[in-house]
Design a protein around this motif. Structure first.
Motif, PDB file in Angstrom:
ATOM      1  N   GLN A  28       0.832  -1.201   0.000  1.00 55.24           N
ATOM      2  CA  GLN A  28       0.000   0.000   0.000  1.00 55.24           C
ATOM      3  C   GLN A  28       0.870   1.256   0.000  1.00 55.24           C
ATOM      4  N   ALA A  49      -6.132  -1.599  -1.089  1.00 51.76           N
ATOM      5  CA  ALA A  49      -6.849  -1.350   0.168  1.00 51.76           C
ATOM      6  C   ALA A  49      -7.797  -2.501   0.483  1.00 51.76           C
ATOM      7  N   GLN A  90      -8.410   3.410   8.624  1.00 51.91           N
ATOM      8  CA  GLN A  90      -7.569   3.752   7.476  1.00 51.91           C
ATOM      9  C   GLN A  90      -8.398   3.850   6.193  1.00 51.91           C
ATOM     10  N   VAL A  91      -9.303   2.915   5.998  1.00 52.41           N
ATOM     11  CA  VAL A  91     -10.159   2.932   4.813  1.00 52.41           C
ATOM     12  C   VAL A  91     -11.053   4.179   4.827  1.00 52.41           C
ATOM     13  N   LEU A  93     -10.535   7.026   6.344  1.00 53.01           N
ATOM     14  CA  LEU A  93      -9.696   8.211   6.112  1.00 53.01           C
ATOM     15  C   LEU A  93      -9.283   8.332   4.646  1.00 53.01           C
ATOM     16  N   GLY A  94      -9.015   7.211   4.015  1.00 56.56           N
ATOM     17  CA  GLY A  94      -8.648   7.228   2.602  1.00 56.56           C
ATOM     18  C   GLY A  94      -9.804   7.675   1.722  1.00 56.56           C
ATOM     19  N   HIS A  97     -10.352  11.263   1.942  1.00 56.41           N
ATOM     20  CA  HIS A  97      -9.205  12.054   1.455  1.00 56.41           C
ATOM     21  C   HIS A  97      -8.623  12.942   2.556  1.00 56.41           C
ATOM     22  N   PRO A  99      -5.262  12.867   4.005  1.00 58.21           N
ATOM     23  CA  PRO A  99      -3.912  12.309   4.014  1.00 58.21           C
ATOM     24  C   PRO A  99      -3.092  12.685   5.238  1.00 58.21           C
ATOM     25  N   HIS A 102      -4.206   9.817   7.341  1.00 58.50           N
ATOM     26  CA  HIS A 102      -4.146   8.546   6.612  1.00 58.50           C
ATOM     27  C   HIS A 102      -2.701   8.053   6.458  1.00 58.50           C
ATOM     28  N   LEU A 105      -0.995   7.073   9.886  1.00 57.06           N
ATOM     29  CA  LEU A 105      -1.627   5.851  10.396  1.00 57.06           C
ATOM     30  C   LEU A 105      -1.128   4.631   9.606  1.00 57.06           C
ATOM     31  N   GLY A 106      -0.918   4.795   8.321  1.00 59.13           N
ATOM     32  CA  GLY A 106      -0.364   3.701   7.516  1.00 59.13           C
ATOM     33  C   GLY A 106       1.036   3.321   7.965  1.00 59.13           C
TER      34      GLY A 106
END
Length: 120
Positions: A28, A49, A90-91, A93-94, A97, A99, A102, A105-106
């Motif tokens: 990712q 994702a 995470q999903v 937040l993605g 949009h 970032p 996001h 956190l990734g």
């Protein structure tokens, strides 16, 4: 002896699930870089994702299967469930949009997944 073999198989399934989750989170990050530099990056990141989320669900399943029959510690189940919650956030937040949250956190998820992998 059969019990040891069964425990070894469950351990292996859990190990595979954590490895898969760690790999998908890393991919990712790669696809996020492609998202910024290529026309197909968004498609790869979106598909990744879904795969990452599935890997997190597989980790929960593997943790439950390793814990429940043998009566071991439920700690891996809590860790796996925590990853699933983080993946859900995470999903969201993605999709929204965002970032600024996001991306960090990734990075956190990748670090925690590597840590979980190192513990096994």
């Amino acid at each position: 002896m059969a019990t040891q073999a069964t425990a070894q198989r469950r351990f292996s399934f859990l190990q595979i699930a954590i490895t898969l989750q760690t790999l998908t989170i890393f991919l990712q990050a790669v696809s996020a870089g492609l998202l910024l530099t290529s026309s197909y990056g968004e498609t790869l990141h979106s598909a990744g994702a879904r795969v990452m989320y599935g890997a997190s669900m597989l980790y929960v399943l593997a943790a439950v299967l390793a814990w429940k029959p043998g009566g071991g510690s439920p700690r891996p189940v809590w860790h796996a469930s925590g990853f699933l919650v983080l993946a859900s956030v995470q999903v969201v937040l993605g999709i929204a949009h965002i970032p600024s949250v996001h991306l960090p956190l990734g990075v956190l998820m990748f670090g925690l997944s590597v840590l979980a992998l190192a513990r096994r």
